[in-house]
Write a protein that holds these residues in place. Structure first.
Motif, PDB file in Angstrom:
ATOM      1  N   ARG A  78       0.875  -1.407  -0.063  1.00 54.90           N
ATOM      2  CA  ARG A  78      -0.247  -0.166  -0.369  1.00 54.90           C
ATOM      3  C   ARG A  78       0.931   1.230   0.297  1.00 54.90           C
ATOM      4  N   LEU A  79       1.911   0.669   0.540  1.00 54.20           N
ATOM      5  CA  LEU A  79       2.831   2.527   0.747  1.00 54.20           C
ATOM      6  C   LEU A  79       3.645   2.658  -0.287  1.00 54.20           C
ATOM      7  N   LYS A  80       3.686   1.440  -1.719  1.00 54.47           N
ATOM      8  CA  LYS A  80       4.668   1.916  -2.624  1.00 54.47           C
ATOM      9  C   LYS A  80       3.338   1.832  -3.942  1.00 54.47           C
ATOM     10  N   LEU A  81       2.209   1.852  -3.023  1.00 58.88           N
ATOM     11  CA  LEU A  81       1.379   1.869  -4.445  1.00 58.88           C
ATOM     12  C   LEU A  81       0.987   3.459  -4.129  1.00 58.88           C
ATOM     13  N   ALA A  82       1.046   3.751  -3.268  1.00 58.66           N
ATOM     14  CA  ALA A  82       0.637   5.500  -2.173  1.00 58.66           C
ATOM     15  C   ALA A  82       1.396   5.893  -2.959  1.00 58.66           C
ATOM     16  N   GLU A  85       1.552   6.227  -7.757  1.00 54.67           N
ATOM     17  CA  GLU A  85       0.311   6.171  -8.654  1.00 54.67           C
ATOM     18  C   GLU A  85      -0.337   7.372  -7.177  1.00 54.67           C
ATOM     19  N   ASP A  86      -0.942   7.507  -7.935  1.00 54.61           N
ATOM     20  CA  ASP A  86      -2.237   9.064  -7.487  1.00 54.61           C
ATOM     21  C   ASP A  86      -4.223   8.689  -7.169  1.00 54.61           C
ATOM     22  N   LYS A  87      -3.282   8.839  -5.726  1.00 53.84           N
ATOM     23  CA  LYS A  87      -4.602   8.213  -4.564  1.00 53.84           C
ATOM     24  C   LYS A  87      -5.253   6.815  -5.424  1.00 53.84           C
ATOM     25  N   PHE A 139      -3.336   7.080  -0.163  1.00 54.03           N
ATOM     26  CA  PHE A 139      -4.007   5.605  -0.882  1.00 54.03           C
ATOM     27  C   PHE A 139      -6.264   5.914  -0.483  1.00 54.03           C
ATOM     28  N   ILE A 140      -6.432   4.854  -1.311  1.00 53.06           N
ATOM     29  CA  ILE A 140      -8.274   4.958  -0.946  1.00 53.06           C
ATOM     30  C   ILE A 140      -8.059   3.501  -0.345  1.00 53.06           C
ATOM     31  N   HIS A 141      -9.265   3.624   0.665  1.00 50.54           N
ATOM     32  CA  HIS A 141      -9.964   2.051   1.418  1.00 50.54           C
ATOM     33  C   HIS A 141     -10.914   1.965   1.157  1.00 50.54           C
ATOM     34  N   GLY A 145     -14.033   3.458   2.931  1.00 49.66           N
ATOM     35  CA  GLY A 145     -14.415   4.500   2.579  1.00 49.66           C
ATOM     36  C   GLY A 145     -13.773   5.595   2.673  1.00 49.66           C
ATOM     37  N   LYS A 146     -11.966   5.421   2.789  1.00 54.47           N
ATOM     38  CA  LYS A 146     -11.210   6.874   3.713  1.00 54.47           C
ATOM     39  C   LYS A 146     -10.664   6.621   2.372  1.00 54.47           C
ATOM     40  N   THR A 147     -10.061   7.903   3.315  1.00 54.86           N
ATOM     41  CA  THR A 147      -8.232   8.148   2.316  1.00 54.86           C
ATOM     42  C   THR A 147      -7.834   7.928   3.502  1.00 54.86           C
ATOM     43  N   PHE A 148      -6.321   7.763   3.604  1.00 52.88           N
ATOM     44  CA  PHE A 148      -5.506   7.641   4.370  1.00 52.88           C
ATOM     45  C   PHE A 148      -4.025   8.464   3.332  1.00 52.88           C
ATOM     46  N   ARG A 149      -3.297   9.046   4.666  1.00 53.74           N
ATOM     47  CA  ARG A 149      -2.293   9.396   4.324  1.00 53.74           C
ATOM     48  C   ARG A 149      -1.126   8.545   4.473  1.00 53.74           C
ATOM     49  N   VAL A 150       0.083   8.792   4.185  1.00 53.18           N
ATOM     50  CA  VAL A 150       1.151   7.851   4.615  1.00 53.18           C
ATOM     51  C   VAL A 150       1.325   8.340   5.806  1.00 53.18           C
ATOM     52  N   ASP A 151       1.934   8.845   5.957  1.00 53.58           N
ATOM     53  CA  ASP A 151       1.727   9.430   7.663  1.00 53.58           C
ATOM     54  C   ASP A 151       0.971   8.847   8.623  1.00 53.58           C
TER      55      ASP A 151
END
Length: 178
Positions: A78-82, A85-87, A139-141, A145-151
């Motif tokens: 998931r980190l590598k995707l974020a 890739e864009d969102k 990334f979007i889970h 139904g939520k967007t998560f920031r990497v931090d």
């Protein structure tokens, strides 16, 4: 004992209002040291001990170890995707069903401990190299139904490491295993 305390021995993750450099450094250190901390708690356990549930109707310690390898592998992806890739919309998985598969219920824990070493070494190298802009990527889970920031996700997974480690250490304490 209180079932909620058995389920969440360190409490639930509390996201800080503002994620600081100090938070990130502490969280990355927790992630970096997790494989060694996990190994030191489980390598000396017998099969009977490792097949003990950490709470009634909960996973066995064996399942917890294997779950950590599965979960942390997914988090690295998931980190590598974020970061690339864009969102991106990530692929959720059914951890409770994965925990019932033969490799999780029956296999020795050593393969997952080795996986954790490699995953965390690579994960930590990336985490320590992130720029401020990269910490803010998302990334979007879809399941939540939520967007998560990497931090934020770094904090969630530092908590996840300590949460599952506490399942093991608290089980050992309750059973008087040295």
């Amino acid at each position: 004992m209180n079932i909620e305390k058995l389920k969440y021995p360190i409490g639930k993750f509390g996201k800080p209002t503002i994620i600081t450099v100090d938070h990130l450094q502490a969280w990355i250190a927790d992630i970096a040291t997790f494989p060694a901390r996990m190994s030191s708690e489980v390598l000396h356990l017998t099969d009977t001990q490792i097949d003990t549930q950490y709470r009634p109707n909960g996973w066995t310690l064996r399942q917890v170890v294997h779950h950590c390898a599965d979960s942390h592998m997914n988090s690295l992806i998931r980190l590598k995707l974020a970061l690339t890739e864009d969102k991106p919309v990530i692929k959720p998985y059914f951890e409770e069903l994965w925990a019932e598969l033969t490799d999780t219920k029956k296999m020795p824990i050593h393969p997952s401990l080795k996986m954790l070493e490699g995953i965390h070494e690579r994960w930590t190298a990336i985490l320590k190299s992130l720029t401020n802009d990269q910490f803010e990527r998302v990334f979007i889970h879809p399941e939540q139904g939520k967007t998560f920031r990497v931090d934020e996700n770094i904090g969630i997974y530092a908590w996840h490491c300590n949460h599952h480690l506490a399942h093991i250490t608290e089980t050992k304490k309750r059973n008087n295993w040295s």
